[in-house]
Write an enzyme that holds these catalytic residues in place. Structure first.
Site, PDB file in Angstrom:
ATOM      1  N   HIS A 205     -12.660  15.385   5.679  1.00  0.00           N
ATOM      2  CA  HIS A 205     -13.000  14.197   4.885  1.00  0.00           C
ATOM      3  C   HIS A 205     -14.008  13.375   5.679  1.00  0.00           C
ATOM      4  CE1 HIS A 205     -11.864  10.795   2.095  1.00  0.00           C
ATOM      5  NE2 HIS A 205     -12.376  10.110   3.104  1.00  0.00           N
ATOM      6  N   CYS A 238     -13.407   2.331   3.045  1.00  0.00           N
ATOM      7  CA  CYS A 238     -12.054   1.820   3.272  1.00  0.00           C
ATOM      8  C   CYS A 238     -12.070   0.300   3.354  1.00  0.00           C
ATOM      9  CB  CYS A 238     -11.488   2.399   4.570  1.00  0.00           C
ATOM     10  SG  CYS A 238      -9.843   1.771   4.963  1.00  0.00           S
TER      11      CYS A 238
END
Length: 299
Positions: A205, A238
């Site tokens: 990822h 994030c």
């Protein structure tokens, strides 16, 4: 001979969770449907986390209730703790992805846990998932660097991987949450995790914060990894990682891999169309290169 590389589409979850736009549940479901029409068969469709901490994912139960279950798509739910796992089970998630954390300060800010506490929580939650007959995967976030502390010790990553294997995780993703990895870091961590957790399938990822995302994908594929996370349009980031920009773009990854002779099973033209649709839905441009330049040779 070609080799299959499977793409896990993370746009509906990791892509949208930090975007300034506030999409309705109906628009999220259209996004998911368009991705399915492009051939996506496995995607993060939502997360069961605190709606106060991540308000963009507050409607995940409604998203899971609204997806077309007649399609051959595995809808993944992300969870951080027992409450989230139980909500994901109730939502009939096809897979639950549990988040471990490799950085102390980031872990405290993101999920209120240290690395070891996140591993302990996984050990507590794994039986619930496995007893429900749902595949269990895990992601080690900030596996390459913590935005508050800097470099993350590779030994911590290896130790978390070993504990994930013992907990019954079938697939483990190494997350470059803040986009600091280089291809050489990628190979070193893959080698370490394979040594510590040899029975777990690997997934990678990557975020493209510092422009190395596609190079890192190539390094992972050359190291034998067959599953890559990506986000249509390159959206994402994030909420708890300062200056963290989007994931590697699905259409950019597919273009690179298919030009090299790998198979992905995805329709590049439809992915580019979806990225263009997404720009209108979000009300701002997306980061992917293919959404601007198009494929080559031109269709």
């Amino acid at each position: 001979m070609s080799r299959r590389i499977d793409i896990v589409e993370v746009g509906p979850r990791d892509g949208l969770q930090n975007d300034p736009a506030n999409l309705t549940t109906e628009t999220k479901l259209e996004f998911i449907s368009r991705l399915e029409e492009a051939g996506v068969r496995r995607m993060e469709s939502g997360s069961f986390v605190s709606p106060k901490a991540v308000p963009k994912m507050a409607d995940s139960a409604a998203v899971f209730a609204g997806v077309d279950r007649s399609r051959p798509t595995r809808h993944i739910a992300l969870a951080l703790n027992e409450k989230g796992v139980r909500r994901a089970i109730d939502a009939k998630a096809d897979e639950i992805n549990f988040v471990l954390v490799a950085g102390e300060t980031f872990g405290r800010k993101n999920q209120g846990m240290s690395p070891q506490e996140s591993a302990d929580m996984l050990a507590q939650c794994a039986p619930l998932v496995l007893e429900a007959g749902i595949p269990l995967s895990a992601t080690i976030s900030v596996a390459f660097g913590d935005p508050y502390e800097g470099d993350v010790d590779i030994k911590v990553v290896g130790n978390l991987a070993a504990q994930a294997q013992r907990a019954g995780v079938g697939e483990l993703a190494l997350g470059d949450t803040i986009g600091v990895a280089t291809p050489w870091d990628v190979r070193a961590r893959i080698d370490r995790v394979r040594m510590e957790a040899p029975d777990v399938f690997l997934r990678m990822h990557f975020h493209d914060t510092r422009g190395a995302g596609l190079a890192n994908v190539a390094a992972a594929v050359e190291a034998g990894v067959d599953v890559i996370d990506a986000s249509c349009g390159g959206i994402g980031g994030c909420p708890f990682a300062p200056a963290a920009t989007g994931n590697v773009a699905t259409e950019d990854v597919v273009y690179m891999l298919e030009r090299a002779g790998f198979e992905t099973g995805l329709d590049l033209g439809k992915l580019i169309e979806t990225a263009h649709w997404l720009e209108k839905a979000l009300g701002h441009p997306v980061a992917s290169s293919l959404s601007k330049a198009g494929a080559f040779p031109p269709a």
